[in-house]
Design an enzyme around this catalytic site. Structure first.
Site, PDB file in Angstrom:
ATOM      1  N   ASP A   2       0.991  -1.372  -0.052  1.00 28.20           N
ATOM      2  CA  ASP A   2      -0.148  -0.106  -0.075  1.00 28.20           C
ATOM      3  C   ASP A   2       0.884   1.320  -0.017  1.00 28.20           C
ATOM      4  OD1 ASP A   2      -2.407   1.204  -0.061  1.00 28.20           O
ATOM      5  OD2 ASP A   2      -2.580   1.554   2.372  1.00 28.20           O
ATOM      6  N   HIS A  19       3.004   2.886  -8.990  1.00 27.33           N
ATOM      7  CA  HIS A  19       2.872   1.398  -9.067  1.00 27.33           C
ATOM      8  C   HIS A  19       4.128   0.707  -9.888  1.00 27.33           C
ATOM      9  CE1 HIS A  19      -0.972   1.170  -7.818  1.00 27.33           C
ATOM     10  NE2 HIS A  19      -1.831   1.644  -8.785  1.00 27.33           N
ATOM     11  N   LEU A 113      11.935 -20.258  -2.033  1.00 24.69           N
ATOM     12  CA  LEU A 113      10.905 -19.428  -1.385  1.00 24.69           C
ATOM     13  C   LEU A 113       9.712 -19.612  -2.483  1.00 24.69           C
ATOM     14  CD1 LEU A 113      11.280 -15.871  -0.355  1.00 24.69           C
ATOM     15  CD2 LEU A 113       9.925 -16.204  -2.271  1.00 24.69           C
TER      16      LEU A 113
HETATM   17  C1  FPP Z   1      -1.779  -0.323  -3.551  1.00 24.93           C
HETATM   18  O1  FPP Z   1      -1.362   1.046  -3.439  1.00 24.93           O
HETATM   19  C2  FPP Z   1      -0.974  -1.022  -4.587  1.00 24.93           C
HETATM   20  C3  FPP Z   1      -1.763  -1.517  -5.483  1.00 24.93           C
HETATM   21  C4  FPP Z   1      -3.254  -1.825  -5.613  1.00 24.93           C
HETATM   22  C5  FPP Z   1      -1.259  -2.468  -6.627  1.00 24.93           C
HETATM   23  C6  FPP Z   1       0.078  -2.820  -6.662  1.00 24.93           C
HETATM   24  C7  FPP Z   1       0.587  -3.442  -7.723  1.00 24.93           C
HETATM   25  C8  FPP Z   1       1.726  -3.735  -8.341  1.00 24.93           C
HETATM   26  C9  FPP Z   1       3.124  -3.058  -7.732  1.00 24.93           C
HETATM   27  C10 FPP Z   1       2.005  -4.708  -9.265  1.00 24.93           C
HETATM   28  C11 FPP Z   1       2.406  -5.870  -8.756  1.00 24.93           C
HETATM   29  C12 FPP Z   1       2.158  -7.149  -9.823  1.00 24.93           C
HETATM   30  C13 FPP Z   1       3.078  -8.188  -9.959  1.00 24.93           C
HETATM   31  C14 FPP Z   1       2.736  -9.001 -10.885  1.00 24.93           C
HETATM   32  C15 FPP Z   1       4.077  -8.458  -8.934  1.00 24.93           C
HETATM   33  P1  FPP Z   1      -2.349   2.156  -3.812  1.00 24.93           P
HETATM   34  O2  FPP Z   1      -2.684   2.595  -5.070  1.00 24.93           O
HETATM   35  O3  FPP Z   1      -3.726   1.749  -2.993  1.00 24.93           O
HETATM   36  O4  FPP Z   1      -1.937   3.419  -2.944  1.00 24.93           O
HETATM   37  P2  FPP Z   1      -2.365   4.665  -2.104  1.00 24.93           P
HETATM   38  O5  FPP Z   1      -2.839   3.820  -0.821  1.00 24.93           O
HETATM   39  O6  FPP Z   1      -1.358   5.412  -1.914  1.00 24.93           O
HETATM   40  O7  FPP Z   1      -3.530   5.135  -2.867  1.00 24.93           O
END
Ligand code: FPP
Length: 244
Positions: A2, A19, A113
């Site tokens: 997050d 992201h 892992l």
């Molecule tokens: C939460 O931050 C993050 C996500 C919902 C997506 C994270 C996904 C990735 C980094 C891709 C990973 C994929 C693979 C295949 C490993 P948020 O958007 O909720 O952040 P905020 O709380 O600041 O709004």
């Protein structure tokens, strides 16, 4: 994972840049977990509730997940990581599913892992899906209602051999678990970090593990600190109601 969106927005960047930055963090955390001998690591990449986001962001996250899987699977394989998808098929894009299946197939014999990649995952959805399959097996006469217990429910979860969660890390300063691995983390130790996910790294993981190592895990049990004798095992009848 997050905090990606806030990390980007505080820098005047679109959420999607957060992201992108989160990918590097994830790879660093996997490498750091391998270094200290963690045998299983789970990451929440896309929840069943994330469909509430804008179509543009959903498309970005799913497309980006597909790209990461394609680009990182060889490195993960070389590191001895077994990739396992955990989630619900439902609306999940077929193209993401096929990348997940390809990564699973490539890495299936790795043992260092296990990396549980939770995409289109929700804790309540997982339990509901397990209940539906159990109910169907009862209706088909394959299961007796009396045989339903916690071990049996575990066998109907998305990844029946997933270990219970020991340490549950939530980044981004929120104090909630957001429907992640509800069943599996019944006795998890919680660790809340104020770091936004892109600012997290292997050192932050090790700090969390070091705090975890000092926790006292009792799993509902208790030790009378006054007692001077060795802990003992009691006979089942000692738990009976003495007034009965
Ligand atoms: C939460 O931050 C993050 C996500 C919902 C997506 C994270 C996904 C990735 C980094 C891709 C990973 C994929 C693979 C295949 C490993 P948020 O958007 O909720 O952040 P905020 O709380 O600041 O709004």
């Amino acid at each position: 994972m997050d905090g990606n969106g806030r990390w980007a927005n505080t820098r005047g960047l679109p959420r999607t840049d957060g992201h992108r930055e989160g990918e590097a963090t994830l790879m660093d955390v996997i490498a750091g977990a391998l270094e200290i001998g963690v045998s299983e690591l789970s990451a929440y990449a896309f929840s069943t509730e994330n469909w509430k986001r804008s179509p543009a962001e959903v498309r970005y996250i799913l497309g980006f997940s597909r790209q990461i899987l394609r680009e990182q699977r060889d490195d993960l394989n070389a590191w001895g990581v077994r990739v396992r998808w955990v989630g619900r098929e439902g609306r999940l894009w077929k193209s993401v599913l096929s990348e997940l299946r390809a990564a699973e197939e490539l890495t299936k014999d790795n043992r260092k892992l296990t990396f549980n990649l939770c995409i289109n995952y929700g804790g309540k959805a997982e339990i509901a899906d397990a209940m539906a399959r159990i109910a169907a097996d009862v209706a088909d006469g394959l299961l007796k209602p009396s045989s339903v217990n916690d071990q049996l429910i575990q066998r109907y979860l998305y990844a029946p051999d997933m270990a219970d969660v020991d340490l549950f890390i939530r980044t981004g300063g929120e104090q909630r678990t957001s429907n992640f691995l509800m069943w599996e983390s019944a006795y998890a130790e919680m660790y809340f970090s104020d770091l936004l996910w892109p600012d997290f790294d292997r050192l932050a993981l090790w700090r969390a593990c070091s705090e975890f190592a000092g926790r006292d895990r009792r799993y509902g049990g208790a030790v009378d600190r006054v007692a001077t004798t060795e802990p003992r095992v009691w006979a089942p009848e000692e738990y009976d109601d003495p007034d009965a």
